[in-house]
Design a protein around this motif. Structure first.
Motif, PDB file in Angstrom:
ATOM      1  N   TYR A  41       4.752 -16.306 -32.248  1.00  0.00           N
ATOM      2  CA  TYR A  41       5.290 -16.629 -33.567  1.00  0.00           C
ATOM      3  C   TYR A  41       6.755 -17.022 -33.569  1.00  0.00           C
ATOM      4  CZ  TYR A  41       0.947 -14.275 -34.758  1.00  0.00           C
ATOM      5  OH  TYR A  41      -0.377 -13.907 -34.830  1.00  0.00           O
ATOM      6  N   GLY A  42       7.415 -16.956 -32.423  1.00  0.00           N
ATOM      7  CA  GLY A  42       8.827 -17.308 -32.377  1.00  0.00           C
ATOM      8  C   GLY A  42       9.692 -16.354 -33.184  1.00  0.00           C
ATOM      9  N   ARG A  43       9.250 -15.130 -33.332  1.00  0.00           N
ATOM     10  CA  ARG A  43       9.948 -14.116 -34.103  1.00  0.00           C
ATOM     11  C   ARG A  43      10.029 -12.838 -33.282  1.00  0.00           C
ATOM     12  NH1 ARG A  43       9.056 -15.428 -39.768  1.00  0.00           N
ATOM     13  NH2 ARG A  43       9.474 -13.257 -40.303  1.00  0.00           N
ATOM     14  N   LYS A  44      11.066 -12.034 -33.552  1.00  0.00           N
ATOM     15  CA  LYS A  44      11.192 -10.752 -32.878  1.00  0.00           C
ATOM     16  C   LYS A  44      10.489  -9.683 -33.700  1.00  0.00           C
ATOM     17  CE  LYS A  44      15.499 -11.584 -30.347  1.00  0.00           C
ATOM     18  NZ  LYS A  44      16.889 -11.095 -30.086  1.00  0.00           N
ATOM     19  N   LEU A  45       9.592  -8.977 -33.066  1.00  0.00           N
ATOM     20  CA  LEU A  45       8.814  -7.961 -33.771  1.00  0.00           C
ATOM     21  C   LEU A  45       9.709  -6.885 -34.374  1.00  0.00           C
ATOM     22  CD1 LEU A  45       6.109  -6.754 -34.583  1.00  0.00           C
ATOM     23  CD2 LEU A  45       5.928  -5.749 -32.290  1.00  0.00           C
ATOM     24  N   VAL A  46      10.714  -6.441 -33.624  1.00  0.00           N
ATOM     25  CA  VAL A  46      11.576  -5.369 -34.137  1.00  0.00           C
ATOM     26  C   VAL A  46      12.368  -5.836 -35.360  1.00  0.00           C
ATOM     27  CG1 VAL A  46      11.762  -4.124 -31.947  1.00  0.00           C
ATOM     28  CG2 VAL A  46      13.384  -5.943 -32.455  1.00  0.00           C
ATOM     29  N   GLU A  47      12.716  -7.113 -35.401  1.00  0.00           N
ATOM     30  CA  GLU A  47      13.433  -7.634 -36.567  1.00  0.00           C
ATOM     31  C   GLU A  47      12.517  -7.701 -37.785  1.00  0.00           C
ATOM     32  OE1 GLU A  47      15.286 -11.310 -35.561  1.00  0.00           O
ATOM     33  OE2 GLU A  47      16.766 -10.377 -34.208  1.00  0.00           O
ATOM     34  N   ASP A  48      11.261  -8.056 -37.578  1.00  0.00           N
ATOM     35  CA  ASP A  48      10.313  -8.074 -38.692  1.00  0.00           C
ATOM     36  C   ASP A  48      10.056  -6.659 -39.195  1.00  0.00           C
ATOM     37  OD1 ASP A  48      10.181 -10.773 -38.654  1.00  0.00           O
ATOM     38  OD2 ASP A  48       8.137 -10.927 -37.874  1.00  0.00           O
ATOM     39  N   PHE A  49       9.969  -5.704 -38.277  1.00  0.00           N
ATOM     40  CA  PHE A  49       9.835  -4.309 -38.698  1.00  0.00           C
ATOM     41  C   PHE A  49      11.050  -3.903 -39.533  1.00  0.00           C
ATOM     42  CE2 PHE A  49       7.004  -3.105 -34.866  1.00  0.00           C
ATOM     43  CZ  PHE A  49       5.854  -3.234 -35.631  1.00  0.00           C
ATOM     44  N   GLY A  50      12.229  -4.347 -39.103  1.00  0.00           N
ATOM     45  CA  GLY A  50      13.453  -4.001 -39.818  1.00  0.00           C
ATOM     46  C   GLY A  50      13.498  -4.541 -41.223  1.00  0.00           C
ATOM     47  N   SER A  51      12.928  -5.712 -41.444  1.00  0.00           N
ATOM     48  CA  SER A  51      12.956  -6.326 -42.775  1.00  0.00           C
ATOM     49  C   SER A  51      11.817  -5.821 -43.667  1.00  0.00           C
ATOM     50  CB  SER A  51      12.877  -7.847 -42.658  1.00  0.00           C
ATOM     51  OG  SER A  51      11.655  -8.244 -42.063  1.00  0.00           O
ATOM     52  N   GLU A  52      10.751  -5.314 -43.069  1.00  0.00           N
ATOM     53  CA  GLU A  52       9.583  -4.895 -43.837  1.00  0.00           C
ATOM     54  C   GLU A  52       9.522  -3.389 -44.095  1.00  0.00           C
ATOM     55  OE1 GLU A  52       7.172  -6.825 -45.173  1.00  0.00           O
ATOM     56  OE2 GLU A  52       8.186  -8.642 -44.486  1.00  0.00           O
ATOM     57  N   LEU A  53      10.156  -2.606 -43.220  1.00  0.00           N
ATOM     58  CA  LEU A  53      10.064  -1.146 -43.322  1.00  0.00           C
ATOM     59  C   LEU A  53      11.424  -0.552 -43.674  1.00  0.00           C
ATOM     60  CD1 LEU A  53       8.002  -0.591 -40.038  1.00  0.00           C
ATOM     61  CD2 LEU A  53       7.149  -1.164 -42.332  1.00  0.00           C
ATOM     62  N   SER A  54      11.450   0.736 -43.962  1.00  0.00           N
ATOM     63  CA  SER A  54      12.723   1.362 -44.321  1.00  0.00           C
ATOM     64  C   SER A  54      12.690   2.851 -44.018  1.00  0.00           C
ATOM     65  CB  SER A  54      13.026   1.151 -45.812  1.00  0.00           C
ATOM     66  OG  SER A  54      12.018   1.764 -46.609  1.00  0.00           O
ATOM     67  N   GLY A  55      13.861   3.458 -44.084  1.00  0.00           N
ATOM     68  CA  GLY A  55      13.981   4.905 -43.958  1.00  0.00           C
ATOM     69  C   GLY A  55      13.544   5.460 -42.614  1.00  0.00           C
ATOM     70  N   ASN A  56      13.125   6.710 -42.637  1.00  0.00           N
ATOM     71  CA  ASN A  56      12.720   7.381 -41.406  1.00  0.00           C
ATOM     72  C   ASN A  56      11.434   6.803 -40.825  1.00  0.00           C
ATOM     73  OD1 ASN A  56      14.855   9.315 -41.160  1.00  0.00           O
ATOM     74  ND2 ASN A  56      13.939  10.469 -42.841  1.00  0.00           N
ATOM     75  N   PHE A  57      10.619   6.197 -41.674  1.00  0.00           N
ATOM     76  CA  PHE A  57       9.426   5.516 -41.167  1.00  0.00           C
ATOM     77  C   PHE A  57       9.838   4.362 -40.257  1.00  0.00           C
ATOM     78  CE2 PHE A  57       6.017   2.220 -42.115  1.00  0.00           C
ATOM     79  CZ  PHE A  57       5.136   2.709 -41.164  1.00  0.00           C
ATOM     80  N   GLU A  58      10.798   3.557 -40.721  1.00  0.00           N
ATOM     81  CA  GLU A  58      11.283   2.458 -39.892  1.00  0.00           C
ATOM     82  C   GLU A  58      11.921   2.972 -38.600  1.00  0.00           C
ATOM     83  OE1 GLU A  58      14.789  -0.885 -39.567  1.00  0.00           O
ATOM     84  OE2 GLU A  58      14.569   0.244 -41.446  1.00  0.00           O
ATOM     85  N   LYS A  59      12.732   4.025 -38.709  1.00  0.00           N
ATOM     86  CA  LYS A  59      13.381   4.591 -37.520  1.00  0.00           C
ATOM     87  C   LYS A  59      12.358   5.005 -36.464  1.00  0.00           C
ATOM     88  CE  LYS A  59      17.535   6.550 -39.712  1.00  0.00           C
ATOM     89  NZ  LYS A  59      18.250   7.831 -39.998  1.00  0.00           N
ATOM     90  N   THR A  60      11.262   5.590 -36.920  1.00  0.00           N
ATOM     91  CA  THR A  60      10.242   6.052 -35.985  1.00  0.00           C
ATOM     92  C   THR A  60       9.529   4.881 -35.325  1.00  0.00           C
ATOM     93  OG1 THR A  60       9.910   7.984 -37.421  1.00  0.00           O
ATOM     94  CG2 THR A  60       8.260   7.586 -35.721  1.00  0.00           C
ATOM     95  N   VAL A  61       9.195   3.871 -36.115  1.00  0.00           N
ATOM     96  CA  VAL A  61       8.544   2.678 -35.554  1.00  0.00           C
ATOM     97  C   VAL A  61       9.458   1.996 -34.547  1.00  0.00           C
ATOM     98  CG1 VAL A  61       7.639   0.378 -36.078  1.00  0.00           C
ATOM     99  CG2 VAL A  61       7.071   2.299 -37.575  1.00  0.00           C
ATOM    100  N   GLN A  62      10.727   1.828 -34.913  1.00  0.00           N
ATOM    101  CA  GLN A  62      11.669   1.170 -34.017  1.00  0.00           C
ATOM    102  C   GLN A  62      11.859   1.972 -32.730  1.00  0.00           C
ATOM    103  OE1 GLN A  62      12.422  -1.783 -34.560  1.00  0.00           O
ATOM    104  NE2 GLN A  62      13.286  -2.247 -36.555  1.00  0.00           N
ATOM    105  N   ALA A  63      11.872   3.300 -32.846  1.00  0.00           N
ATOM    106  CA  ALA A  63      12.000   4.146 -31.661  1.00  0.00           C
ATOM    107  C   ALA A  63      10.812   3.955 -30.726  1.00  0.00           C
ATOM    108  CB  ALA A  63      12.117   5.607 -32.073  1.00  0.00           C
TER     109      ALA A  63
END
Length: 347
Positions: free
Chosen positions: A90-112
């Motif tokens: 997709y020519g996109r970074k998965l972690v950046e899409d997670f960052g724009s779509e998720l938030s809070g401690n849920f996002e922190k856990t996914v990114q970790a």
């Protein structure tokens, strides 16, 4: 004669450097011991998983449950492959899409979960030393519990991601005897050979007794030398011999001779030498007990141990606190954050 830290470092680097060279940005991955709550997914297809994640975030709204299912059903190595496929497709970074779509401690856990184990530890160490103040508890937890190979991998990741030397940053951000312990840990020079030298255990126990209880004041360097270099198996024998000499447990002796962060660091080594899973069970309990939650610690322990020894940690948590870890998490968290933690830990 005690081996110098320089000699230890040289000896450690010779065999391990071949294992942990960095090639094209690839990092050494966690070896699954079969004791983790997350294991490699059978029949794994990275392209398919990448497509599932893209659909979960494309358009209006986000399918958080699908994201949880994907990232917690695959091993860390497989998640790295998903990330690479996602970028290729997709020519996109998965972690950046997670960052724009998720938030809070849920996002922190996914990114970790999306970071390799060394990069996650390196990121946590950087966070602990960034800005005003220092999260000494995080430094202690990581630096005093990782294996020699893991320490070396963390140092490589730290250098790659932040451009600095981990030992130098630890030295500048800590001080006194605690700072010396952190530098000692950063060498990754602990003896990891199996077997116990009983005579050495008796000598070390006597040396610890003489350096602490037997004299006025404390020879902190002697504690550092022994606790930072001996194998955990050898330390257990030393602690047994110490109790015979002192009639006091080594933990009580450390508490009477030290205070502050150096005390906490030395006690962490003692606890890990005796039962590493019990140490992490205690860390999880402390992160959630009482008012409020120490989310940084909770996320760090759950993510960093999920492919190593989470099953043992769960067993120890039940034994120590008469309650399942999953129930404790469920009572202390909420929403998608709770769901992903429970998916990682399992029943």
């Amino acid at each position: 004669m005690a081996t110098s830290s320089e000699e230890i470092q040289v000896n450690m680097l010779k065999p391990i450097s071949l294992l942990f060279k960095i090639h094209a940005g690839q990092w050494p991955l966690v070896t699954n011991t079969g004791e983790g709550s997350i294991k490699p997914k059978a029949g794994f297809n990275g392209q398919y998983e990448a497509e599932v994640l893209r659909k979960a975030m494309k358009g209006r709204g986000t399918d958080e449950q699908t994201i949880i299912q994907v990232v917690t059903s695959c091993s860390n190595e497989q998640r790295q492959q998903i990330s690479n496929y996602y970028k290729t497709m997709y020519g996109r970074k998965l972690v950046e899409d997670f960052g724009s779509e998720l938030s809070g401690n849920f996002e922190k856990t996914v990114q970790a979960l999306m970071l390799s184990a060394p990069r996650f530890d390196a990121a946590e160490l950087k966070r602990a030393m960034k800005g005003l103040g220092t999260d000494e508890a995080a430094l202690i937890e990581i630096m005093c519990t990782r294996t020699n190979a893991e320490i070396l991998a963390i140092k490589l990741a730290y250098k790659k991601d932040y451009g600095g030397d981990l030992e130098d940053d630890l030295r500048s951000d800590t001080s006194g005897h605690f700072g010396k312990l952190m530098v000692s840990m950063s060498v990754g020079g602990r003896d990891e050979k199996s077997g116990v030298d009983v005579a050495k255990a008796k000598d070390d126990a006597k040396a610890l007794y003489d350096a602490g209880e037997q004299q006025r004041g404390t020879d902190e360097s002697r504690f550092n030398v022994i606790l930072a270099t001996r194998s955990f198996e050898q330390l257990r024998a030393t602690f047994d011999e110490y109790a015979k000499i002192s009639k006091k447990d080594i933990e009580k002796a450390i508490k009477s001779e030290f205070s502050g962060d150096i005390e906490k660091g030395l006690l962490t080594i003692v606890k890990c030498a005796r039962n590493k899973a019990a140490y992490f069970a205690e860390q999880l309990y402390k992160s959630m007990k009482g008012l409020g939650t120490d989310d940084d610690t909770l996320i760090r322990v759950v993510v960093s141990r999920c492919e190593k020894d989470m099953e043992q940690i769960k067993h120890e948590f039940q034994r120590m606190y008469s309650q399942p870890l999953s129930q404790f998490i469920a009572d202390d968290t909420s929403g998608d954050y709770k769901k992903i933690l429970l998916a990682i830990v399992g029943n």
